[in-house]
Design a protein around this motif. Structure first.
Motif, PDB file in Angstrom:
ATOM      1  N   PHE A 121      17.065 -21.553  -4.125  1.00  0.00           N
ATOM      2  CA  PHE A 121      16.572 -21.546  -2.745  1.00  0.00           C
ATOM      3  C   PHE A 121      17.156 -22.739  -2.007  1.00  0.00           C
ATOM      4  O   PHE A 121      16.859 -23.891  -2.318  1.00  0.00           O
TER       5      PHE A 121
ATOM      6  N   ALA B  65      17.635 -19.719   5.059  1.00  0.00           N
ATOM      7  CA  ALA B  65      16.781 -19.031   4.089  1.00  0.00           C
ATOM      8  C   ALA B  65      15.310 -19.303   4.382  1.00  0.00           C
ATOM      9  O   ALA B  65      14.446 -18.432   4.200  1.00  0.00           O
TER      10      ALA B  65
ATOM     11  N   ALA C 248      14.416 -17.070   7.137  1.00  0.00           N
ATOM     12  CA  ALA C 248      14.308 -15.704   6.613  1.00  0.00           C
ATOM     13  C   ALA C 248      12.943 -15.512   5.950  1.00  0.00           C
ATOM     14  O   ALA C 248      12.287 -14.481   6.115  1.00  0.00           O
ATOM     15  N   MET C 249      12.515 -16.539   5.221  1.00  0.00           N
ATOM     16  CA  MET C 249      11.217 -16.500   4.545  1.00  0.00           C
ATOM     17  C   MET C 249      10.081 -16.377   5.565  1.00  0.00           C
ATOM     18  O   MET C 249       9.121 -15.636   5.360  1.00  0.00           O
ATOM     19  N   MET C 250      10.205 -17.103   6.658  1.00  0.00           N
ATOM     20  CA  MET C 250       9.171 -17.013   7.705  1.00  0.00           C
ATOM     21  C   MET C 250       9.205 -15.643   8.389  1.00  0.00           C
ATOM     22  O   MET C 250       8.168 -15.041   8.642  1.00  0.00           O
TER      23      MET C 250
ATOM     24  N   GLN D 273      10.255 -12.789   7.287  1.00  0.00           N
ATOM     25  CA  GLN D 273       9.739 -11.738   6.391  1.00  0.00           C
ATOM     26  C   GLN D 273       8.210 -11.700   6.435  1.00  0.00           C
ATOM     27  O   GLN D 273       7.588 -10.635   6.466  1.00  0.00           O
ATOM     28  N   ARG D 274       7.611 -12.873   6.446  1.00  0.00           N
ATOM     29  CA  ARG D 274       6.151 -12.952   6.473  1.00  0.00           C
ATOM     30  C   ARG D 274       5.610 -12.496   7.834  1.00  0.00           C
ATOM     31  O   ARG D 274       4.607 -11.792   7.925  1.00  0.00           O
TER      32      ARG D 274
ATOM     33  N   ALA E 240       5.593  -8.829   7.876  1.00  0.00           N
ATOM     34  CA  ALA E 240       4.519  -8.251   7.066  1.00  0.00           C
ATOM     35  C   ALA E 240       3.166  -8.387   7.760  1.00  0.00           C
ATOM     36  O   ALA E 240       2.339  -7.479   7.717  1.00  0.00           O
TER      37      ALA E 240
ATOM     38  N   ILE F  78      22.928 -12.319   5.230  1.00  0.00           N
ATOM     39  CA  ILE F  78      23.201 -13.628   4.628  1.00  0.00           C
ATOM     40  C   ILE F  78      22.058 -13.926   3.663  1.00  0.00           C
ATOM     41  O   ILE F  78      22.230 -13.871   2.462  1.00  0.00           O
ATOM     42  N   THR F  79      20.886 -14.231   4.202  1.00  0.00           N
ATOM     43  CA  THR F  79      19.688 -14.248   3.369  1.00  0.00           C
ATOM     44  C   THR F  79      18.743 -13.250   4.019  1.00  0.00           C
ATOM     45  O   THR F  79      18.203 -13.494   5.098  1.00  0.00           O
ATOM     46  N   GLU F  80      18.601 -12.107   3.395  1.00  0.00           N
ATOM     47  CA  GLU F  80      17.802 -11.009   3.901  1.00  0.00           C
ATOM     48  C   GLU F  80      16.351 -11.455   4.035  1.00  0.00           C
ATOM     49  O   GLU F  80      15.864 -12.132   3.131  1.00  0.00           O
ATOM     50  N   PRO F  81      15.686 -11.154   5.131  1.00  0.00           N
ATOM     51  CA  PRO F  81      16.032 -10.169   6.169  1.00  0.00           C
ATOM     52  C   PRO F  81      16.940 -10.665   7.294  1.00  0.00           C
ATOM     53  O   PRO F  81      17.130  -9.923   8.259  1.00  0.00           O
TER      54      PRO F  81
ATOM     55  N   ILE G 226       9.002 -27.703   1.589  1.00  0.00           N
ATOM     56  CA  ILE G 226       9.874 -26.558   1.837  1.00  0.00           C
ATOM     57  C   ILE G 226      10.492 -26.824   3.205  1.00  0.00           C
ATOM     58  O   ILE G 226       9.847 -26.664   4.234  1.00  0.00           O
TER      59      ILE G 226
ATOM     60  N   PHE H  55      10.421 -24.983   7.110  1.00  0.00           N
ATOM     61  CA  PHE H  55       9.525 -23.848   6.884  1.00  0.00           C
ATOM     62  C   PHE H  55       8.099 -24.228   7.230  1.00  0.00           C
ATOM     63  O   PHE H  55       7.663 -25.353   6.978  1.00  0.00           O
TER      64      PHE H  55
ATOM     65  N   LEU I  94       4.261 -22.099   6.967  1.00  0.00           N
ATOM     66  CA  LEU I  94       3.597 -20.842   6.612  1.00  0.00           C
ATOM     67  C   LEU I  94       2.998 -20.155   7.840  1.00  0.00           C
ATOM     68  O   LEU I  94       2.878 -18.945   7.889  1.00  0.00           O
TER      69      LEU I  94
END
Lengths: 376, 138
Positions: free
Chosen positions: A134, A139, A142-144, A146-147, A150, A193-196, A244, A247, A249
């Motif tokens: 990671f 990235a 991307a992590m944020m 994706q959340r 969702a 690149i880093t999905e999504p 992190i 980033f 949450l």
């Protein structure tokens, strides 16, 4: 004790300058910084030697910069080369000017990352999460995203609206690096690149420099152009969860709510008064998060808010009218701040927002900042 | 003669983090806990971020948590990850509180749901290093 609200309309941006943006292996960061400085000096007509405050960002060494420009200031700050520093720098300079630590401050940012092949991610010094592969600020975004998808159903086609609007603006900006219009389908078809996230969600990396000259309201009257006032500022860090990197949450929502309440409260305006937004866009999702935090829409509703060209010139909230980091230039917030000044001055030609009276800069990062600019 | 392939990045093991990696080698997942105030956190810190005490231990946790997010890398930022592409990195909220970034194993992207219950598994890299990873619980 003074409230920071006492800074309202006290400090002005009087001069702005930049270099061309691109790939310039033949010139270094000092050379680019000097060109931007010369352009900013010319822009406001100040006698160069009156400048007694120097702030440098991403320039390797302040003393060398001062030597090159022939300056012996009485106030100096060097900021690290992180994107989040532009808003912080302008606020620090405003406080120094108000306190009388200097009379005229020159803020110089220079970046040679393109020609010197700077990469983000996979750094030599080990990061906490490297063993799991990671890495890279993209990235984390991307992590944020994706959340966010969702939790709220935000789609990549909605996210594409950000990149498409900013590219549209870049096509109206002769100085911008990117010149080809893109569509939502182009965004969807770009390589992951880093999905999504895909290529068109990532900012550019290019060389260039920006300079901003600031002074007090009273001194600003003697300079060439009508000053642009700093009417509101807001600031909040998020360090306790920063292991992190890049980033949060909850998408820096609480921090940006705080920043918004400070900046709007000080300026005496609200989101509906903002004629144009200059939003830090290292990656496209940040723009959605910023819109929610500042209160342009409710949390979770940024996807539908940006649909149908909201962020485009002529839309409800023209944003990053220069093309932003995604399509104009990777000046880490600095170019966005000079675009805000130029919008208020009415200097933006094909990309001018009609009668821009309130222009807001914001950056949702571990050091979130916002600045509200109005005509002097 | 074989050409050496650059190794994957390894953790920085120092006085603060050593307990975590020793425990992982023994098949235990742990977070740093303050004996003065009870606060727990990850990654480790030289003092407790809440009360500033240095009296901290690596306390074993259940290894259970929830999947908070995930991404799939299509770019190799290190050559040593090239053969793994595309690979999945997950964000886990441990039942005990702290967040961990790790890898999600034994799952295809279309089977992943944010909010799913996950549990730790241990992947031995070599005699010195074992990486805690996660799988979705049935």
């Amino acid at each position: 004790m003074n409230s920071f609200h006492a800074l309202k309309d006290r400090i002005a941006i009087v001069g702005v300058g930049n270099t061309p943006y691109g790939n310039f292996p033949e010139i270094d960061d000092y050379g680019l910084g000097a060109r931007a400085f010369r352009n900013a000096v010319e822009d406001c007509g100040i006698e160069k030697d009156k400048i007694d405050g120097l702030l440098v960002c991403r320039v390797p060494q302040y003393a060398r910069m001062g030597e090159i420009l022939g300056l012996n200031p009485r106030w100096t700050i060097q900021m690290p080369p992180h994107g989040r520093m532009s808003g912080m720098a302008i606020i620090e300079a405003a406080a120094a000017l108000e306190a009388g630590l200097c009379d005229y401050a020159a803020l110089i940012y220079a970046n040679i990352g393109r020609s010197r092949r700077v990469n983000y991610g996979g750094e030599e010094s080990p990061g906490v999460w490297d063993p799991w592969g990671f890495t890279s600020p993209g990235a984390a975004h991307a992590m944020m995203f994706q959340r966010h998808s969702a939790l709220y159903g935000t789609t990549t086609r909605q996210l594409a609206e950000v990149s498409v609007a900013f590219r549209h603006h870049a096509c109206l900006n002769p100085a911008a690096v990117m010149k080809q219009p893109i569509t939502i389908d182009d965004h969807e078809a770009a390589r992951p690149i880093t999905e999504p996230l895909r290529l068109l969600d990532y900012c550019l990396i290019n060389d260039g420099a920006v300079c901003i000259i600031m002074t007090t309201k009273e001194r600003a009257r003697d300079l060439k152009k009508k000053p642009v006032m700093i009417s509101g500022i807001g600031a909040r860090e998020a360090y306790t969860t920063s292991s992190i990197g890049n980033f949060d949450l909850n998408f820096w929502y609480d921090e940006m709510r705080d920043v918004a309440s400070q900046a709007y409260g000080m300026a005496g305006v609200g989101p509906s008064d903002v004629d144009a937004l200059m939003c830090y866009d290292n990656f496209s999702p940040t723009v959605l998060f910023s819109l929610e935090g500042l209160g342009f829409c409710k949390q979770g509703e940024s996807g539908s808010f940006v649909e149908g060209g909201t962020l485009k010139l002529g839309g409800k909230l023209p944003t990053n009218t220069d093309g932003g980091h995604l399509s104009n230039s990777y000046m880490q917030g600095w170019a966005l701040n000079i675009e805000a000044v130029r919008q208020i001055r009415g200097e933006c030609e094909a990309r001018q927002v009609k009668n821009a009276q309130v222009v807001q800069y914001c950056g949702a990062t571990p050091c979130s900042r916002s600045i509200i600019y109005t005509p002097g | 003669m074989q050409t050496a392939i650059a190794a994957k990045p390894r953790p920085k093991i120092d006085n603060v983090s050593r307990g975590f990696w020793d425990n992982a080698r023994a098949g235990k997942l742990s977070i740093q806990a303050c004996r003065a105030c009870g606060h727990s956190h990850f990654p480790g810190s030289p003092v407790c971020p809440k009360c500033l005490s240095e009296d901290q231990v690596w306390a074993e946790v259940s290894g259970k948590g929830k999947l908070l997010s995930w991404v799939r890398f299509h770019r190799a930022y290190w050559d040593s990850f090239r053969d793994d592409l595309p690979y999945i990195v997950c964000l886990v909220g441990l039942d005990e509180g702290p967040l961990l970034v790790s890898n999600l194993v034994g799952v295809e992207p279309e089977q992943i749901t944010i909010g799913a219950a996950v549990e730790v598994v241990f992947e031995k890299v070599d005699d010195e290093l074992t990486l805690p990873k996660f799988r979705i619980c049935d």
